[in-house]
Design an enzyme around this catalytic site. Sequence first.
Site, PDB file in Angstrom:
ATOM      1  N   HIS A 130       0.838  -1.206   0.000  1.00  7.96           N
ATOM      2  CA  HIS A 130       0.000   0.000   0.000  1.00  7.96           C
ATOM      3  C   HIS A 130       0.872   1.255   0.000  1.00  7.96           C
ATOM      4  CE1 HIS A 130      -3.345   2.666   1.430  1.00  7.96           C
ATOM      5  NE2 HIS A 130      -2.343   3.282   2.027  1.00  7.96           N
ATOM      6  N   GLU A 131       1.905   1.266   0.838  1.00  2.97           N
ATOM      7  CA  GLU A 131       2.783   2.439   0.908  1.00  2.97           C
ATOM      8  C   GLU A 131       3.582   2.609  -0.379  1.00  2.97           C
ATOM      9  OE1 GLU A 131       2.270   4.494   3.127  1.00  2.97           O
ATOM     10  OE2 GLU A 131       1.044   3.199   4.403  1.00  2.97           O
ATOM     11  N   HIS A 134       1.521   4.370  -2.900  1.00  3.45           N
ATOM     12  CA  HIS A 134       1.551   5.825  -2.710  1.00  3.45           C
ATOM     13  C   HIS A 134       2.803   6.425  -3.351  1.00  3.45           C
ATOM     14  CE1 HIS A 134      -1.944   6.750  -0.371  1.00  3.45           C
ATOM     15  NE2 HIS A 134      -1.635   5.948   0.629  1.00  3.45           N
ATOM     16  N   GLU A 199      -6.655   7.154  -0.725  1.00  2.00           N
ATOM     17  CA  GLU A 199      -6.490   5.892  -0.012  1.00  2.00           C
ATOM     18  C   GLU A 199      -7.087   4.698  -0.745  1.00  2.00           C
ATOM     19  OE1 GLU A 199      -4.538   5.292   2.563  1.00  2.00           O
ATOM     20  OE2 GLU A 199      -3.997   7.410   2.420  1.00  2.00           O
TER      21      GLU A 199
END
Length: 303
Positions: A130-131, A134, A199
């Site tokens: 997930h990071e 980003h 998100e």
Amino acid sequence: MNTVKTWVLLAGLTALFGVVGYALGGTTGMVMALGFAAATNLFAFWNSDRLALSAHGAVEVDPRSAPDLVAMVGQLASRAGLPMPRVYVIESAQPNAFATGRNPANAAVAVSTGLLHALSREELAGVIAHELAHIRSRDTLLMTVTATVAGAISTLAQFGFMFGGRGGERTNPIVVIATALLAPIAAMIIQFAISRSREYEADRAGAEICGNPLWLASALAKIDQSARRIVNVEAERHPATAPLFIINPLTAGGVDNLFSTHPATENRIAALQDLARSGSGHPPAVGARRSPWGRSARTNPWR
């Protein structure tokens, strides 16, 4: 559409900077405020990673000090088509994580000690993916810049209140007081809206990177439960950094809608479960028992 919405909201944040300057000092104040906004954005561009990491006392680790963690980040970064980011560990009992950096070549991933102890390897892979999502979409720069600008707006409003909004043009004291009270709230709402808009996309992309949406869904459930009861002291001291984290680190984060830094966790989990059912995350075979990340999920190799 999310990208357009994000940049519109960021433009609104910059415009708010000018409105605050005008309310406190007329035309001259507006020009000075917009100049200060430009300087703030430039500073944040070059120092975004240092600001966020130092605020949380993050310590960089390497293959010697945290071999399994660094190896996992490297493997996932390769799957995401990214250069190897720097890896940091935050000493905090609250399980959480964030990414920062002005571009993929200058990015960093930070995870808390609480996260390393609370999650299985598969769940941790979901969080790191997930990071990395980003980082790949350059959300890290955008979110750090918005955090810096939002904090600067609050400081400017408080400064104007303390000094009476003095400038080349006479300012109504009621306007000064209203600006000091409302500007930080407006900046916070815009900042949080930008965070929420990114998100869901990072969840979707992260699920594809790690290979199974349910790993991230399980991690989000665990992190959300713990974040509600374990105080993150540094996050409470630096609330402007809250949108950077995968789950809101603030203990008052139960408030939803306009004042929420993130979408409702149950909605994010539901979206990931839908993704798993559709097969878009390309999960491994149901009967596969061996973790693709090496050791058994029941062991804790991070200490």
